[in-house]
Design an enzyme around this catalytic site. Structure first.
Site, short mmCIF file in Angstrom:
data_model
loop_
_atom_site.label_atom_id
_atom_site.label_comp_id
_atom_site.label_asym_id
_atom_site.label_seq_id
_atom_site.Cartn_x
_atom_site.Cartn_y
_atom_site.Cartn_z
N ALA A 39 6.34 -5.79 3.38
CA ALA A 39 6.69 -7.42 3.06
C ALA A 39 6.60 -7.86 4.12
CB ALA A 39 7.63 -7.50 2.38
N ARG A 46 -2.49 -12.21 5.63
CA ARG A 46 -3.21 -12.67 6.32
C ARG A 46 -4.16 -12.93 7.68
NH1 ARG A 46 -6.99 -14.73 0.79
NH2 ARG A 46 -6.26 -13.68 -1.13
N TYR A 92 -4.61 0.28 2.86
CA TYR A 92 -3.64 1.60 2.94
C TYR A 92 -5.31 2.82 3.56
CZ TYR A 92 0.79 0.01 2.35
OH TYR A 92 2.10 -0.78 2.18
#
Length: 261
Positions: free
Chosen positions: A180, A187, A225
């Site tokens: 988180a 960004r 990912y």
């Protein structure tokens, strides 16, 4: 407390243990969290256009970070909650972090934090490295910095398929959850730095691979990912692989990456 979990395509990778690899296709419909049981979701908050901020660095969480870790988790995964529920949830997460972690013998678990402030080598630390509570470093700092992102990495293997007819716990694979990042710091490449630190931690434990679950409704996180070298692992039809404990309507993809040890 993922994003889930939360958290560079390696086309030549060979996945161990006979796990079949599927071709990744981001679905428009197409994540583990410290749920109320103390377990996590793997990463729900992703950064799509990272620009690495030089003033943010990643380290192991210390006891003094607990409240900010709980706050980061709750504001990221439960932004719709308002006072007093948000406060109660933060207290619940704090208790879960400090006292809810049960780690089997031989397993490891660390909470990592991305911090704006002085690095550890510049910080004035009080206490000893041997003091730990709930996986947190017990030392205190006089200039600790501000937590901007969190991630949990462990070798407990609760959400990895068991091995053999005796369903033994798998070894040598680290698992990422609770990724988180605070809204104002997204960004900026922080999630990417957290993942890289988790991979380094896994290598130091002797792990040969690292894995996570990602919510299929969050293609941005999956893209992150994939960009870090993870591959989507197709669950065999009819297989009962463990998944994070979340809402019953949440579907996950399972991702894995081989590590250069």
């Amino acid at each position: 407390m993922a994003v889930g979990g939360t958290t560079c395509l390696n086309l030549g990778i060979k996945i161990p243990f006979g796990f079949p690899v599927s071709n990744f296709k981001a679905s428009p419909k197409s994540f583990s969290s410290l749920s109320t049981s103390g377990l996590c979701r793997a990463s729900q908050v992703a950064e799509l256009f990272p620009t690495v901020s030089p003033e943010v660095y990643v380290r192991k969480a210390r006891l003094e970070d607990c409240w900010e870790v709980a706050e980061t988790h709750c504001s990221s995964f439960f932004p719709e909650y308002s006072f007093p529920l948000d406060f109660v949830l933060r207290i619940d997460r704090l208790i879960a972090m400090l006292f809810g972690f049960s780690i089997p013998n031989g397993c490891q678990r660390n909470c990592l934090v991305a911090v704006v402030g002085s690095r550890d080598e510049e910080a004035c630390l009080l206490g000893t490295e041997e003091l730990k509570l709930g996986g947190f470093d017990g030392r205190l700092s006089l200039n600790k910095g501000y937590v901007t992102g969190i991630l949990t990495v462990d070798t407990v293997a609760d959400f990895l398929p068991r091995k053999g007819p005796l369903r033994q716990r798998r070894k040598g694979i680290a698992y990422i959850s609770n990724v988180a990042v605070r809204r104002r710091y997204r960004r900026k490449g922080i999630a990417k730095k957290l993942i890289m630190k988790a991979e380094a931690q896994a290598r130091s434990w002797g792990c040969r691979a690292i894995a996570l679950h990602c919510d299929t409704s969050n293609p941005g996180a999956t893209k992150l990912y994939i960009g870090q070298g993870f591959r989507v692992i197709k669950v065999p039809e009819g297989a009962n692989w463990p998944q994070p404990k979340t809402s019953p309507n949440v579907e996950f993809v399972f991702l894995m990456k081989l590590l250069d040890v």
